[in-house]
Design a protein around this motif. Sequence first.
Motif, PDB file in Angstrom:
ATOM      1  N   ALA A  98       2.677   1.623  -3.276  1.00 52.32           N
ATOM      2  CA  ALA A  98       1.765   2.093  -4.323  1.00 52.32           C
ATOM      3  C   ALA A  98       1.589   3.600  -4.246  1.00 52.32           C
ATOM      4  O   ALA A  98       1.604   4.288  -5.273  1.00 52.32           O
ATOM      5  N   LYS A  99       1.444   4.123  -3.040  1.00 52.67           N
ATOM      6  CA  LYS A  99       1.305   5.577  -2.878  1.00 52.67           C
ATOM      7  C   LYS A  99       2.549   6.293  -3.397  1.00 52.67           C
ATOM      8  O   LYS A  99       2.451   7.305  -4.091  1.00 52.67           O
TER       9      LYS A  99
ATOM     10  N   THR B 199       0.946  -7.598  -7.897  1.00 52.50           N
ATOM     11  CA  THR B 199       1.111  -8.427  -9.098  1.00 52.50           C
ATOM     12  C   THR B 199       2.554  -8.390  -9.592  1.00 52.50           C
ATOM     13  O   THR B 199       3.137  -9.433  -9.924  1.00 52.50           O
TER      14      THR B 199
ATOM     15  N   LYS C 147       0.816   4.284  -8.067  1.00 53.03           N
ATOM     16  CA  LYS C 147       0.204   3.117  -8.720  1.00 53.03           C
ATOM     17  C   LYS C 147      -0.866   2.532  -7.814  1.00 53.03           C
ATOM     18  O   LYS C 147      -0.973   2.875  -6.647  1.00 53.03           O
ATOM     19  N   ASP C 148      -1.625   1.596  -8.364  1.00 53.14           N
ATOM     20  CA  ASP C 148      -2.614   0.869  -7.596  1.00 53.14           C
ATOM     21  C   ASP C 148      -1.914  -0.243  -6.817  1.00 53.14           C
ATOM     22  O   ASP C 148      -0.972  -0.857  -7.318  1.00 53.14           O
ATOM     23  N   GLU C 149      -2.369  -0.504  -5.595  1.00 52.91           N
ATOM     24  CA  GLU C 149      -1.737  -1.541  -4.763  1.00 52.91           C
ATOM     25  C   GLU C 149      -1.753  -2.907  -5.442  1.00 52.91           C
ATOM     26  O   GLU C 149      -0.791  -3.665  -5.359  1.00 52.91           O
ATOM     27  N   THR C 150      -2.835  -3.203  -6.161  1.00 52.32           N
ATOM     28  CA  THR C 150      -2.933  -4.481  -6.872  1.00 52.32           C
ATOM     29  C   THR C 150      -1.827  -4.612  -7.913  1.00 52.32           C
ATOM     30  O   THR C 150      -1.267  -5.697  -8.098  1.00 52.32           O
ATOM     31  N   ASP C 151      -1.488  -3.516  -8.589  1.00 49.43           N
ATOM     32  CA  ASP C 151      -0.404  -3.541  -9.579  1.00 49.43           C
ATOM     33  C   ASP C 151       0.926  -3.872  -8.914  1.00 49.43           C
ATOM     34  O   ASP C 151       1.727  -4.639  -9.462  1.00 49.43           O
TER      35      ASP C 151
ATOM     36  N   GLY D 277       0.825  -1.212   0.000  1.00 50.77           N
ATOM     37  CA  GLY D 277       0.000   0.000   0.000  1.00 50.77           C
ATOM     38  C   GLY D 277       0.851   1.251   0.000  1.00 50.77           C
ATOM     39  O   GLY D 277       0.605   2.194  -0.766  1.00 50.77           O
TER      40      GLY D 277
END
Length: 90
Positions: A68-69, A80, A73-77, A65
Amino acid sequence: MLILGMGTGTYATQSLRYFENVSVEGVEIDEKIAALASALSGNSLDQSRAAAFQELIGSLKDNAGELAKMAGKDETDIVTWLDNLASAAN
């Protein structure tokens, strides 16, 4: 120094040559590039380093998380990408 996108290791080699007291760890997501680098250098990822790498990936996933911030980016990205990185190292 952690190098994400190790390639064939040129940056790592030069860093070790020109910087004193530096330790270099690198990761490469592309299996073909990693195999080429290993073949060129004669090195392979030993078991203790492989375990340490997997531990690092786990720690990064625990903080996905925040990563991502920072990356916008999105945390899911991020998760993955880390999963792909971990499976490429196996």
